[in-house]
Design a protein around this motif. Structure first.
Motif, PDB file in Angstrom:
ATOM      1  N   PRO A  29       0.806  -1.226   0.000  1.00 34.34           N
ATOM      2  CA  PRO A  29       0.000   0.000   0.000  1.00 34.34           C
ATOM      3  C   PRO A  29       0.842   1.280   0.000  1.00 34.34           C
ATOM      4  CG  PRO A  29      -0.831  -1.576   1.605  1.00 34.34           C
ATOM      5  CD  PRO A  29       0.500  -2.084   1.133  1.00 34.34           C
ATOM      6  N   GLY A  30       0.426   2.230  -0.814  1.00 37.06           N
ATOM      7  CA  GLY A  30       1.066   3.537  -0.890  1.00 37.06           C
ATOM      8  C   GLY A  30       2.016   3.652  -2.069  1.00 37.06           C
ATOM      9  N   ASN A  31       1.855   4.722  -2.838  1.00 32.41           N
ATOM     10  CA  ASN A  31       2.713   4.911  -4.014  1.00 32.41           C
ATOM     11  C   ASN A  31       4.186   5.012  -3.636  1.00 32.41           C
ATOM     12  OD1 ASN A  31       0.727   4.737  -5.948  1.00 32.41           O
ATOM     13  ND2 ASN A  31       0.393   6.943  -6.091  1.00 32.41           N
ATOM     14  N   ARG A  32       4.504   5.783  -2.599  1.00 34.82           N
ATOM     15  CA  ARG A  32       5.910   5.910  -2.204  1.00 34.82           C
ATOM     16  C   ARG A  32       6.475   4.584  -1.714  1.00 34.82           C
ATOM     17  NH1 ARG A  32       6.385  10.794   1.795  1.00 34.82           N
ATOM     18  NH2 ARG A  32       4.605   9.661   2.571  1.00 34.82           N
ATOM     19  N   GLN A  33       5.667   3.846  -0.951  1.00 34.83           N
ATOM     20  CA  GLN A  33       6.134   2.578  -0.401  1.00 34.83           C
ATOM     21  C   GLN A  33       6.377   1.548  -1.496  1.00 34.83           C
ATOM     22  OE1 GLN A  33       3.705   4.502   0.678  1.00 34.83           O
ATOM     23  NE2 GLN A  33       3.736   4.626   2.903  1.00 34.83           N
ATOM     24  N   VAL A  34       5.464   1.455  -2.453  1.00 33.16           N
ATOM     25  CA  VAL A  34       5.631   0.456  -3.511  1.00 33.16           C
ATOM     26  C   VAL A  34       6.810   0.814  -4.412  1.00 33.16           C
ATOM     27  CG1 VAL A  34       4.044   1.359  -5.289  1.00 33.16           C
ATOM     28  CG2 VAL A  34       4.346  -1.103  -5.026  1.00 33.16           C
ATOM     29  N   LEU A  35       7.009   2.103  -4.664  1.00 35.91           N
ATOM     30  CA  LEU A  35       8.172   2.523  -5.458  1.00 35.91           C
ATOM     31  C   LEU A  35       9.470   2.194  -4.729  1.00 35.91           C
ATOM     32  CD1 LEU A  35       6.953   5.933  -6.906  1.00 35.91           C
ATOM     33  CD2 LEU A  35       7.532   3.871  -8.205  1.00 35.91           C
TER      34      LEU A  35
END
Length: 112
Positions: A46-52
């Motif tokens: 979950p989360g764009n920053r986390q997945v990146l």
């Protein structure tokens, strides 16, 4: 292409074997894996920053993974996309799971 199809039975069988092995490892993982019996597998981060960040950690270790981020998917269901190929080795799959559970990929929480 149609002439090649009959010759690819062994390749398809190999890929099916790798998918089964991968799914066996996901079953013993506490990560949130999407249910898939295809060569495309996804781990929810979950989360764009986390997945990146998680994908970058895996890519730094030599794994070719991609992300699927919001707004392409609902916010909170971002994921790492993993595509298996018949040329992958069992060791590569095992190494991927080791990397996922390794502290080097701290952006991934494998706790459900």
């Amino acid at each position: 292409a149609y002439d090649l199809f009959p010759e690819l039975d062994a390749t398809r069988e190999r890929l099916s074997f790798l998918v089964r092995k991968f799914r066996k490892l996901t079953a013993s993982s506490s990560g949130q894996w999407l249910d898939s019996s295809s060569w495309i597998q996804s781990l929810v981060v979950p989360g764009n920053r986390q997945v990146l960040a998680a994908a970058a950690g895996l890519q730094d270790q030599g794994f070719c993974v991609k992300t699927i981020r919001a707004p392409s998917v609902r916010s909170g269901s971002e994921r790492i996309r993993i595509c298996l190929h018949a040329f992958n080795t069992e060791r590569e799959i095992e190494d991927l799971f080791t990397a996922l559970e390794n502290s080097a990929c701290t952006a991934i929480s494998l706790q459900a």
